[in-house]
Scaffold this active site. Structure first.
Site, PDB file in Angstrom:
ATOM      1  N   CYS A  25      -0.433   4.090   2.190  1.00 14.32           N
ATOM      2  CA  CYS A  25      -0.276   3.901   3.637  1.00 14.32           C
ATOM      3  C   CYS A  25       1.184   4.090   4.066  1.00 14.32           C
ATOM      4  CB  CYS A  25      -0.687   2.493   4.068  1.00 14.32           C
ATOM      5  SG  CYS A  25      -2.122   1.827   3.250  1.00 14.32           S
ATOM      6  N   ASP A  26       2.127   3.585   3.277  1.00 14.16           N
ATOM      7  CA  ASP A  26       3.517   3.491   3.738  1.00 14.16           C
ATOM      8  C   ASP A  26       4.490   4.404   3.010  1.00 14.16           C
ATOM      9  OD1 ASP A  26       2.690   1.501   5.490  1.00 14.16           O
ATOM     10  OD2 ASP A  26       2.925  -0.059   3.978  1.00 14.16           O
ATOM     11  N   CYS A  82       0.838  -1.203   0.000  1.00 12.27           N
ATOM     12  CA  CYS A  82       0.000   0.000   0.000  1.00 12.27           C
ATOM     13  C   CYS A  82       0.871   1.251   0.000  1.00 12.27           C
ATOM     14  CB  CYS A  82      -0.927  -0.011   1.224  1.00 12.27           C
ATOM     15  SG  CYS A  82      -1.968   1.447   1.324  1.00 12.27           S
TER      16      CYS A  82
END
Ligand code: NAP
Length: 300
Positions: free
Chosen positions: A135-136, A132
């Site tokens: 997200c990261d 992701c």
């Protein structure tokens, strides 16, 4: 007993909720994640959903949810463990032991990221290996990252990461992307994205965290130094709980046409879980509507 239980609160499930509400059906949405909106939440920018061009995926998902909530949708939090045919419909069994009953089920449980299944992938998951970018990505500011894949997700991830990381390698196993043309054009214009075609990842290496990836290109092994590996090689449908009751294709998708009718009576498949040519947020929304239409005709 509900008329319809909708499994999943992504775009297809929430669209089904809107249509079920307008059809005055007694229904609820069972969702694994509290206040979830599905995969759309992990998309940086949505440019191809009619009327909402340029919106971020999280906000679009929130709009879908607000719409369903505004019509009084009941949400039940829980993970579906299985289904049982009952005399007049389906028993939906949750992993916490609760059982709900409905005349029909609309299964819209979406998909999860596919893994590469290569050495080092599991070991460094969360230590440089990610599924992701949204997200990261922030952990890789000014660093080097590798994105694996050639579809819309991989190219979107590479573009998103190119705004954070110093350098992005986009590694694809063929010499042509399957992603849409507009993404390909943007990729070719990004100064810090280097495309590596015809290359297959074989091992992710590191000590405490990722420090490189081994790829094979033209029958030769190469090592790319990198701080992170973003795997974007497609998705796997969440159909484990369905395989005993409805026919699936060889990739695990529930076999169903535009009407969302499956091989199981009064069991409908909507969104990314069903066989279709185009898996997009707009086609998932359409499925929600079609599934309710089919379900309401068959239970009345
Ligand atoms: P996808 O379209 O299935 O693409 C997966 C990519 O990964 C392909 O390029 C594939 O290579 C490659 N791949 C698969 N297995 C691999 C492996 N083991 N090793 C190396 N490479 C591998 O998946 P996606 O990009 O996640 O997209 C899924 C669906 O969502 C698609 O329908 C897509 O259009 C849609 N989507 C749409 C948007 C948007 O409209 N904005 C954004 C994201 C996703 P090959 O090309 O050689 O098969």
């Amino acid at each position: 007993m509900y008329d319809i239980l909708i499994i999943g609160s992504g775009c297809a499930g929430l669209s089904a909720a809107v249509y079920a509400s307008r059809a005055r059906l007694n229904f609820a949405v069972i969702e694994k994640e509290y206040m979830g909106t599905g995969q759309i939440a992990f998309t940086e920018k949505v440019d191809n959903y009619l009327g909402y061009y340029g919106i971020d995926g999280f906000s679009l998902g929130e709009k879908f949810r607000e719409h369903a909530e505004s019509l009084g949708t009941e949400f039940i939090e829980g993970e579906v463990a299985g289904f049982e045919k009952s005399e007049n419909g389906w028993n939906v069994i949750l992993s916490d032991g609760n059982v709900f009953h409905a005349k029909a089920v609309i299964y819209a449980a979406g998909s999860h990221p596919k893994t590469l299944d290569i050495s080092g992938e599991k070991e460094f998951s969360g230590k440089g290996v990610s599924y992701c970018a949204l997200c990261d990505g922030a952990f890789f500011s000014e660093k080097t990252v590798v994105v694996i894949g050639g579809g819309d997700t991989a190219l979107e991830d590479a573009l998103y990461l190119s705004n954070l990381a110093e350098k992005v390698y986009l590694v694809h196993r063929r010499d042509k992307f399957r992603a849409n043309r507009s993404l390909q054009e943007k990729i070719s214009e990004a100064p810090n994205i280097r495309i590596i075609f015809n290359a297959v990842p074989v091992e992710i290496l590191g000590s405490d965290s990722v420090n490189s990836i081994k790829i094979i290109q033209d029958n030769k092994e190469k090592i790319l130094s990198t701080d992170g590996v973003f795997v974007a090689v497609g998705t796997v449908p969440n159909t484990e709980s369905v395989k005993k009751i409805a026919d699936l294709d060889s990739s695990g998708y529930i076999i169903a046409g535009e009407n969302c009718i499956t091989s199981a009576e009064n069991f409908f498949a909507a969104g990314d879980v069903r066989t279709k040519n185009l898996r997009q947020v707009i086609t998932a929304a359409a499925d929600g509507a079609n599934a309710v239409m089919s379900a309401s005709c068959s239970i009345r």
